[in-house]
Write a protein that holds these residues in place. Structure first.
Motif, mmCIF file in Angstrom:
data_model
loop_
_atom_site.group_PDB
_atom_site.id
_atom_site.type_symbol
_atom_site.label_atom_id
_atom_site.label_comp_id
_atom_site.label_asym_id
_atom_site.label_seq_id
_atom_site.Cartn_x
_atom_site.Cartn_y
_atom_site.Cartn_z
ATOM 1 N N GLY A 1 -11.228 38.764 -11.745
ATOM 2 C CA GLY A 1 -11.425 38.479 -13.152
ATOM 3 C C GLY A 1 -10.505 37.453 -13.562
ATOM 4 O O GLY A 1 -9.599 37.184 -12.916
ATOM 5 N N THR A 2 -10.460 37.259 -14.816
ATOM 6 C CA THR A 2 -11.525 37.658 -15.773
ATOM 7 C C THR A 2 -12.773 36.908 -15.718
ATOM 8 O O THR A 2 -12.594 35.679 -15.966
ATOM 9 C CB THR A 2 -10.970 37.503 -17.157
ATOM 10 O OG1 THR A 2 -9.453 38.138 -17.044
ATOM 11 C CG2 THR A 2 -11.604 37.999 -18.421
ATOM 12 N N VAL B 1 -14.728 48.136 -19.228
ATOM 13 C CA VAL B 1 -13.896 48.798 -20.333
ATOM 14 C C VAL B 1 -14.667 49.085 -21.455
ATOM 15 O O VAL B 1 -15.517 50.153 -21.578
ATOM 16 C CB VAL B 1 -12.568 48.211 -20.420
ATOM 17 C CG1 VAL B 1 -11.709 49.105 -21.710
ATOM 18 C CG2 VAL B 1 -11.736 47.791 -19.547
ATOM 19 N N THR B 2 -14.763 47.938 -22.314
ATOM 20 C CA THR B 2 -15.455 48.021 -23.721
ATOM 21 C C THR B 2 -17.135 48.706 -23.540
ATOM 22 O O THR B 2 -17.440 49.211 -24.464
ATOM 23 C CB THR B 2 -15.443 46.997 -24.354
ATOM 24 O OG1 THR B 2 -14.723 46.045 -23.910
ATOM 25 C CG2 THR B 2 -15.360 47.084 -26.017
ATOM 26 N N THR C 1 -12.934 38.276 -23.124
ATOM 27 C CA THR C 1 -13.391 39.909 -23.516
ATOM 28 C C THR C 1 -11.977 40.043 -24.439
ATOM 29 O O THR C 1 -11.055 39.273 -24.105
ATOM 30 C CB THR C 1 -13.023 40.777 -22.111
ATOM 31 O OG1 THR C 1 -12.654 41.850 -22.785
ATOM 32 C CG2 THR C 1 -11.810 40.161 -21.422
ATOM 33 N N ARG D 1 -6.004 53.583 -17.332
ATOM 34 C CA ARG D 1 -5.239 52.574 -17.709
ATOM 35 C C ARG D 1 -4.784 52.665 -19.027
ATOM 36 O O ARG D 1 -5.407 52.591 -20.100
ATOM 37 C CB ARG D 1 -6.212 51.290 -17.763
ATOM 38 C CG ARG D 1 -5.673 49.840 -18.229
ATOM 39 C CD ARG D 1 -6.452 48.828 -17.770
ATOM 40 N NE ARG D 1 -5.883 47.592 -18.124
ATOM 41 C CZ ARG D 1 -5.829 46.962 -19.236
ATOM 42 N NH1 ARG D 1 -6.361 47.500 -20.454
ATOM 43 N NH2 ARG D 1 -5.137 45.719 -19.399
ATOM 44 N N THR E 1 -10.846 42.939 -24.726
ATOM 45 C CA THR E 1 -9.933 43.880 -24.104
ATOM 46 C C THR E 1 -8.551 43.275 -23.500
ATOM 47 O O THR E 1 -7.451 43.826 -23.540
ATOM 48 C CB THR E 1 -10.498 44.497 -22.966
ATOM 49 O OG1 THR E 1 -11.795 45.156 -23.641
ATOM 50 C CG2 THR E 1 -9.685 45.808 -22.386
ATOM 51 N N GLY F 1 -15.633 41.259 -19.527
ATOM 52 C CA GLY F 1 -16.753 41.066 -20.252
ATOM 53 C C GLY F 1 -18.204 41.533 -19.820
ATOM 54 O O GLY F 1 -19.156 40.940 -20.169
HETATM 55 N N1 3NM Z 1 -8.393 43.447 -16.223
HETATM 56 P P1 3NM Z 1 -14.056 44.558 -20.943
HETATM 57 S S1 3NM Z 1 -9.888 41.859 -17.456
HETATM 58 C C1 3NM Z 1 -8.631 45.513 -17.637
HETATM 59 O O1 3NM Z 1 -9.062 40.081 -15.622
HETATM 60 C C2 3NM Z 1 -8.956 44.153 -17.071
HETATM 61 O O2 3NM Z 1 -8.047 41.487 -14.259
HETATM 62 C C3 3NM Z 1 -8.951 42.241 -16.241
HETATM 63 O O3 3NM Z 1 -12.598 44.745 -20.277
HETATM 64 C C4 3NM Z 1 -8.654 40.968 -15.271
HETATM 65 O O4 3NM Z 1 -14.738 45.241 -19.834
HETATM 66 C C5 3NM Z 1 -9.834 43.651 -18.138
HETATM 67 O O5 3NM Z 1 -13.839 45.227 -22.059
HETATM 68 C C6 3NM Z 1 -10.512 44.039 -19.480
HETATM 69 O O6 3NM Z 1 -14.351 43.218 -21.051
HETATM 70 C C7 3NM Z 1 -11.787 44.262 -18.998
#
Ligand code: 3NM
Ligand code: MG
Length: 526
Positions: free
Chosen positions: A133-134, A199-200, A138, A43, A140, A172
């Protein structure tokens, strides 16, 4: 080439901007695969197509070496150029139908969904999986709103039981909330998320391999637990290992004796009105209270206390912060949480806080009056047919439920928690054993905090009954109701003021034998 079969269990979604500075993105990908990542999505929101293709080729070489499928986010040109195993699109990207047309039938296609409508559309549009999600806040992405496990569950339940759509949860997700996300989002029809997308939690971790190992292990444990939860739900009978109601009652004297011997410490995040009375009631019963509303000491306290009470009366932001901290750490330390959603339906703030607490942590026991339990029933909603019917009773009848035991049992089963509904008759259920308790005195309804004191009593019993929170809830209610009966009939009690003092006395005077001899408990078959 036929469509590859995909293991969605641990899905790494990359982000160069968040990658830990100690290593390259490529290293993060390889480390995470060594730690158990089963699927990778590249991504890159800021790269132009040629640069994206260049990076994608390198990443693909790594994923191919380990036999892990690689999906490309949004940019179909890149996916096709490197012959990736598939693509992932968002709601604002190229449409799912167009993406499928470009990719052909044998590539993996996923789409991000945040609503039931989007999930159903994804099904019709030929996606192989949806990213739900979400889930949690987060950094991100800046989500407009979060679903929480309850929102994730609503989407899972909206998918037809026979559909082969795969699901992953995103947003998250960390190792310390994975288990809860998986168990708590498990739908009434038995659908469990097929994976977690992170991700994070991986690329930002100090060690991507260790982080992946932890996440995968937590996912597997959660999946196992969720499967059991579902089996329990469909069997709907008393499970092996659950003591019968008769045996629970027989254990009352020993429970009170143990409570007084051990004097367990209970962390109260309570409210201004009842703080003093709940502390005194806890002491009188034989427990030890600590009233600590600061988030800063919640983690330290979680290591030394034996149970936690979260009470949302006189709610302030700092109480809320402390409840989240305390709840999170109590879950991590396996310390039981008693949730007292005081006035849950009275204001938007309290309803939202109730939703957030139920979403952010696992509460072991919920104690409330009919109005509060009905608010919780509305928040968690849905469920299988019997649950839905029981819950609908909430809307039509307000707090005067036609069948309170059925509602208490339905909420308990749905939440995987013990539910205690206090009133003239009290109802307690763990989803399988459901009882009505007839003890108590009318004066209890004429002083403030008598319900909150019951929550404290339940928490003291839960501390010494870690394997049977149902027994703890029933014993906790019976103990204070008997003290209420004893106080209410005392010659020196002339009104609520003298009752209040006598009540604390009689909690202290209660004997183990009285718990057995005077309890009036009926098993209810729903
Ligand atoms: N998509 P982390 S939330 C790439 O809600 C992505 O569709 C999302 O990142 C959605 O694991 C997200 O760091 C980021 O919280 C998730
Ligand atoms: Mg997304």
């Amino acid at each position: 080439m036929a469509k590859p079969t995909v293991d969605y269990s641990l899905y790494l979604v990359t982000d160069s901007g968040l990658n830990h500075p100690s290593r390259t993105l490529l290293q993060s990908v390889e480390d995470s695969i060594l730690g158990g990542v089963t699927l990778v999505q590249l991504r890159e929101k800021d790269l132009d197509t040629p640069a994206f293709i260049e990076l994608a080729r390198k990443v693909h070489a790594v994923t191919k070496k380990h036999n892990v499928p690689l999906l490309i986010n949004d940019n179909l040109e890149v996916a096709l150029a490197i012959d990736a195993e598939g693509a992932h699109v968002g709601q604002d990207d190229i449409s799912c139908v167009e993406a499928r047309r470009l990719l052909g039938p044998n590539k993996i296609l996923g789409i991000s969904t945040g609503t039931i409508e989007e999930a159903q559309k994804a099904l019709a549009d030929g996606a192989d999986y949806i990213g739900i999600g979400t889930c949690f806040m987060t950094q991100t992405k800046s989500p407009k709103r979060t679903l929480g496990p309850i929102g994730v569950r609503a989407i899972l339940e909206a998918l037809p039981a026979e559909s082969e759509m795969k699901t992953v949860v995103i947003g998250g997700i960390k190792h310390d909330n994975t288990r809860r996300v998986v168990t708590h989002s498990a739908g009434a029809h038995g659908r469990i998320v097929d994976g977690i997308a992170v991700v994070t939690g991986i690329v930002g971790a100090q060690d991507a391999k260790v982080a992946s190992e932890q996440l995968l292990s937590e996912f597997k444990i959660g999946h196992e637990l969720a499967t059991t939860k579902h089996q329990n739900n469909i069997r709907g009978t008393v499970q092996d290992g659950r003591a019968s109601v008769e045996d629970v009652i027989k254990s009352f004297p020993q429970m009170l004796t143990t409570l007084r011997e051990k004097s367990p410490l209970t962390h109260h995040i309570s409210n201004y009105v009842v703080m003093n009375d709940t502390a005194n009631a806890t002491l009188a019963l034989g427990g030890s209270p600590i009233m600590a509303p600061s988030a800063i000491e919640a983690e330290d306290l979680s290591k030394v206390v034996s149970s936690v009470v979260l009470n949302i009366g006189t709610l302030t932001d700092s109480f809320v912060d402390c409840m989240y901290e305390a709840g999170k750490h109590a879950n991590a330390q396996s310390k039981p949480i008693v949730f007292d959603p005081v006035g849950a339906g009275a204001t938007k703030l309290r309803e939202e806080t109730t939703r957030k607490i139920l979403n952010a942590m696992h509460v072991d026991i919920i104690k409330g009056n009919a109005g509060e339990i009905s608010t919780i029933a509305k928040i968690i909603g849905g469920g299988d047919k019997t649950e839905t019917i029981a819950m609908r009773g909430v809307d039509s009848l307000g707090s005067g439920f036609s069948n309170p035991a059925a509602i208490v049992q339905a909420v308990a089963r749905r939440e995987g928690a013990v539910v205690a509904m206090t009133g003239i008759t009290d109802y307690v259920s763990d989803g399988f054993r459901t009882v009505a308790i007839e003890n108590g005195n009318a004066y209890q309804g004429r002083i403030t905090g008598s319900g909150c004191m019951i929550a404290s009593s339940i928490a003291s019993f839960a501390a010494i009954s870690p394997n049977d929170h149902f027994a703890a809830a029933v014993a906790g209610i019976v103990a204070l109701n008997l003290a209420g009966e004893h106080a209410g009939t005392r010659a020196d009690v002339h009104g609520p003021g003298t009752f209040r003092a006598a009540f604390i006395d009689e909690i202290a005077n209660l004997t183990p034998q009285q718990m057995l001899n005077e309890a009036r408990i009926k098993t209810v078959t729903v």
